[in-house]
Design an enzyme around this catalytic site. Structure first.
Site, PDB file in Angstrom:
ATOM      1  N   HIS A   1       0.818  -1.205   0.000  1.00 38.52           N
ATOM      2  CA  HIS A   1       0.000   0.000   0.000  1.00 38.52           C
ATOM      3  C   HIS A   1       0.853   1.256   0.000  1.00 38.52           C
ATOM      4  O   HIS A   1       0.501   2.250  -0.650  1.00 38.52           O
ATOM      5  CB  HIS A   1      -0.922  -0.011   1.229  1.00 38.52           C
ATOM      6  CG  HIS A   1      -1.900   1.113   1.272  1.00 38.52           C
ATOM      7  ND1 HIS A   1      -2.981   1.186   0.414  1.00 38.52           N
ATOM      8  CD2 HIS A   1      -1.970   2.213   2.065  1.00 38.52           C
ATOM      9  CE1 HIS A   1      -3.679   2.282   0.685  1.00 38.52           C
ATOM     10  NE2 HIS A   1      -3.080   2.919   1.677  1.00 38.52           N
TER      11      HIS A   1
ATOM     12  N   HIS B   1     -10.113   3.508  -0.895  1.00 37.24           N
ATOM     13  CA  HIS B   1     -10.394   3.040   0.465  1.00 37.24           C
ATOM     14  C   HIS B   1     -11.233   1.772   0.333  1.00 37.24           C
ATOM     15  O   HIS B   1     -12.365   1.702   0.802  1.00 37.24           O
ATOM     16  CB  HIS B   1     -11.103   4.121   1.285  1.00 37.24           C
ATOM     17  CG  HIS B   1     -10.360   4.472   2.531  1.00 37.24           C
ATOM     18  ND1 HIS B   1     -10.955   4.736   3.729  1.00 37.24           N
ATOM     19  CD2 HIS B   1      -9.018   4.574   2.767  1.00 37.24           C
ATOM     20  CE1 HIS B   1     -10.043   5.009   4.643  1.00 37.24           C
ATOM     21  NE2 HIS B   1      -8.867   4.920   4.082  1.00 37.24           N
TER      22      HIS B   1
ATOM     23  N   ASP C   1      -5.054  15.535   1.658  1.00 37.22           N
ATOM     24  CA  ASP C   1      -3.962  15.560   0.678  1.00 37.22           C
ATOM     25  C   ASP C   1      -3.971  16.877  -0.089  1.00 37.22           C
ATOM     26  O   ASP C   1      -2.920  17.430  -0.428  1.00 37.22           O
ATOM     27  CB  ASP C   1      -4.100  14.395  -0.301  1.00 37.22           C
ATOM     28  CG  ASP C   1      -3.706  13.059   0.298  1.00 37.22           C
ATOM     29  OD1 ASP C   1      -3.034  13.046   1.342  1.00 37.22           O
ATOM     30  OD2 ASP C   1      -4.081  12.019  -0.273  1.00 37.22           O
TER      31      ASP C   1
ATOM     32  N   GLN D   1     -10.540   3.347  10.048  1.00 38.21           N
ATOM     33  CA  GLN D   1     -10.556   4.641  10.719  1.00 38.21           C
ATOM     34  C   GLN D   1     -11.999   5.140  10.872  1.00 38.21           C
ATOM     35  O   GLN D   1     -12.890   4.751  10.124  1.00 38.21           O
ATOM     36  CB  GLN D   1      -9.749   5.656   9.911  1.00 38.21           C
ATOM     37  CG  GLN D   1      -8.347   5.180   9.550  1.00 38.21           C
ATOM     38  CD  GLN D   1      -8.267   4.476   8.209  1.00 38.21           C
ATOM     39  OE1 GLN D   1      -9.235   3.912   7.719  1.00 38.21           O
ATOM     40  NE2 GLN D   1      -7.085   4.517   7.613  1.00 38.21           N
TER      41      GLN D   1
ATOM     42  N   SER E   1      -3.793   0.187  -5.715  1.00 37.46           N
ATOM     43  CA  SER E   1      -4.421  -0.669  -4.716  1.00 37.46           C
ATOM     44  C   SER E   1      -4.421  -2.101  -5.229  1.00 37.46           C
ATOM     45  O   SER E   1      -5.184  -2.431  -6.146  1.00 37.46           O
ATOM     46  CB  SER E   1      -5.856  -0.203  -4.427  1.00 37.46           C
ATOM     47  OG  SER E   1      -6.490  -1.083  -3.525  1.00 37.46           O
TER      48      SER E   1
END
Length: 714
Positions: free
Chosen positions: A34, A85, A107, A232, A519
């Protein structure tokens, strides 16, 4: 967390000792697929990332691109970023998707930009499956909740359903930011020893521990319960405060460098900052403001708690940074300083990390993996009644209206959205540059499953055609390259194909790929995902107006760029929704010889006064394109020679409704074929004559077919 034996040997050789537990965990996360792109980085050199418009290319939190402006106007920049994600959105669809939005927005902040638009490209298992709908609804709710709360409009994107995403959905989110003064530009490269490292935002908790390593493994059958601690949890209200605080910090010139705390948390962000500057740091982990008691060094270092930014600040400016953080009710900790030595972290009087920052960030060895090229299918076409085929393809969730999705997003906040979701591309009014910014994002797994290389070329061309149909020419793109387990040669072969295909077409279109995300390990007990190259592409035009996709009802209907209609090629149905719905196989369609010329010319034609409507023709073929253009006050009377011409999905085509067909033919002369297929009228009905079969659908029937997602979910 366990550092692989081969990696541990390299670390021991470099350190000349065994790593501490915190060091081992830090290496495991930062050397994961990742973070380190160990299987994909060898392929990424295929992308051309340079151009006069490129200010900051790949390698920072987001890319920076200059917008075209008048000669006497100040420079205006946009930032472009994209993230995935995927695994978190399978385990917890709401929080997984929401924090994906939060991460790509931060970002953007770290470059000194203000976020002005989002696009989401979403991929799920078959829509008929209950679990797929559960994930779909949760992801859309998470994106809408977070984006709406922070006041950033979601204006573009795509949704696709495919059996092979059942065990591993994809959630790819891109963000555009605005830098209206070049002096505001910030990067992640640490500048000077002696400057302080200041952490601003939410307190650090134990959520998201090991998120980077979790994203680098196949999903297991028990992922929804076992991996929940790695997901998260977001707080969009704090993110909104962070957006405004960041704006104040940049306005006052208080930030020397910045990095969002994302994968690998504090350890990842701060070590990458100093590594980029060829420097080191000394950090006191006890000074990090914490949400939970008794956190140990490893937890503080690697937790991926959201809404946090790391700033490099000159010592004389620290007090002012603290004042601004307090004004916005944000936590603020001075956690250490930039040095000329190693990356060192201390906790309770003990040195828990002491490593060379560059080795930590760049020392991971690359993987040399075998790749198998996919085979090409034989032609085996189904025999289907035309009316049945039209209804099936027009009403399939892949090609049906996505209104249920985008109506949940606030797409008009900030008052920039000149062309809203539902068209080929969104258009943002960047008044600071007097420029219309067209924005398109997506991919088609049917295409890249059928032919990874050619399918990825088609994805790039289709996104470019989307912006061209609204009168814009491509400026730059970012990509999110999603694949399965790269250790499987057939999977890695497909992934290699999408990288090369996307890179080749973007180079052909003179569109630099200025950043992106990879990914891998999107694999589960149900199998790997299709290789999925999401592209987010922007184009520019003078002004903010664009022709609609809705028919006016009074012009001639032309198809530009369609090779089979011009007799130059067979109507190949490979990768089409027609075959996905009815079975069979075929080769993938050929693409135009001059894609760049086609895109440039289409952008010019879209702005002709005689052009009444334009619409990209791709997913679902002309059947879906024409159905989308018809409405209560305008219909179309169309004649084609065969069903294959109605359903093939060659990229690089558009339907143009015009009052001056000869002007369109003249513009495309020597560039791409132009074929007349019928005319628009005021009937409100789509009338198709295909070979010896006729089909009629009025606007109400089309709306009913295309509302399958709304109908099933409400």
């Amino acid at each position: 967390m366990t550092l692989a034996d081969s990696d541990r040997d390299l670390v021991v050789a470099e350190l000349d000792r065994e790593p501490t537990p915190a060091e081992a965990a830090l290496f495991e996360n930062l050397w994961s697929e990742h973070c380190a792109y160990r299987s994909s980085r060898p392929l990424l050199s295929a992308f051309d990332s340079e151009g006069d418009q490129v200010v900051v290319g790949p390698g920072d939190d987001a890319a920076v691109v200059a917008l075209p402006t008048d000669d006497d106007a100040d420079d205006v920049y946009i930032t472009m970023g994209i993230e995935s994600h995927n695994h978190p959105s399978y385990v917890d669809p709401f929080d997984g998707a929401a924090t994906g939005v939060g991460g790509i927005v931060r970002d953007t902040l770290s470059m000194g930009a203000y976020p002005i638009a989002l696009a989401d490209s979403l991929y799920f298992g078959d829509f008929d499956r209950e679990h797929s709908r559960y994930l779909f609804e949760g992801v859309v709710e998470g994106i809408s909740h977070y984006g709406n709360c922070i006041g950033v409009p979601t204006v573009a994107g795509s949704v696709a359903f495919h059996d092979d995403y059942e065990g591993n959905p994809l959630v790819n989110v891109s963000c555009i930011g605005l830098i209206d003064d070049p002096d505001r530009l910030v990067t992640a490269e640490a500048q000077e020893p002696g400057n302080k490292l200041v952490l601003v935002g939410n307190a650090t908790g134990r959520d998201g521990l090991g998120g980077a390593s979790f994203a680098s493994e196949d999903l297991s059958e028990d992922a929804e319960t076992e991996d929940r601690p790695a997901v998260q949890v977001g707080d969009p209200y704090t993110e909104k405060l962070l957006i405004e605080a960041n704006e104040a910090l940049v306005d006052e010139g208080l930030v020397e460098s910045a990095r969002d705390l994302g994968a690998a948390g504090l350890g990842g962000a701060t070590s990458e900052m100093v590594a980029k500057g060829g420097l080191g740091a000394r950090i006191d982990l006890e000074k990090v403001h914490q949400r939970e008691p008794n956190m140990n060094a490893l937890e503080i270092l690697l937790a991926e708690s959201q809404e946090r930014m790391a700033y490099e600040v000159r010592p004389e400016n620290v007090e002012r940074v603290e004042e601004i953080a307090e004004r916005y009710d944000l936590g603020c900790s001075v956690i250490g300083e930039i040095t000329e030595g190693n990356y060192v972290c201390e906790f309770e009087g003990e040195t828990v990390v002491d490593v060379d920052a560059y080795f930590l960030g760049e020392g991971a060895p690359m993987n040399d993996l075998p790749a198998e090229e996919p085979s090409q299918p034989e032609r085996d076409l189904p025999d289907v009644d035309l009316a049945e085929a039209v209804e099936t393809v027009v009403g399939h969730p892949n090609t049906a209206s996505k209104r249920w999705v985008y109506r949940q997003y606030d797409h008009e906040v900030q008052v920039r959205t000149a062309r809203r979701p539902g068209d080929d591309a969104a258009i943002l009014a960047v008044r600071e540059a007097g420029t219309g910014l067209a924005y398109s994002a997506g991919a088609d797994p049917n295409w890249t499953e059928a032919a990874p290389y050619e399918g990825a070329r088609a994805v790039a061309l289709e996104n470019a055609t989307n912006v061209a149909a609204k009168g814009a020419t491509p400026l730059a793109a970012v990509d999110c390259l999603n694949g399965g387990n790269p250790e499987k040669p057939d999977v890695y072969g497909g992934f290699t194909g999408i990288v090369d295909g996307l890179a080749d077409m973007c180079e052909t279109l003179s569109t630099p790929v200025v950043g992106g995300n990879v990914s891998l390990y999107n694999d589960s007990p149900s199998g790997p995902i299709p290789p999925t190259p999401t592209l987010a592409l922007v184009g520019t035009k003078e002004g903010y107006d664009a022709p609609p996709l809705d028919l006016a009802g009074e012009g001639t209907l032309l198809v530009v760029g369609d090779l089979p209609l011009s007799g130059e090629a067979d109507a190949r149905l490979g990768g089409s929704q027609y075959l996905a719905s009815h079975g069979g196989s075929d080769a993938f369609p050929e693409l135009p010889d001059d894609p760049a010329g086609l895109v440039e010319t289409l952008a010019e034609v879209a702005d002709f006064d005689s052009t009444l409507a334009t619409h990209d023709a791709s997913h679902g073929g002309l059947a879906v394109t024409l159905a989308e253009m018809v409405h209560d006050d305008a219909g179309a009377d169309v004649e084609l020679d065969s069903a294959a011409l109605l359903f093939h999905e060659q990229a690089g085509r558009a339907v143009v409704e015009t009052t001056d067909p000869e002007a369109v033919r003249a513009a495309f002369d020597g560039v791409a074929p132009v074929a007349e297929i019928g005319s628009a009228d005021d009937s409100g009905t789509l009338s198709l004559s295909v070979g010896d079969e006729d089909v009629e659908l009025d606007a109400a029937a089309i709306r009913d077919l295309r509302s399958v997602i709304e109908r099933e979910l409400e």
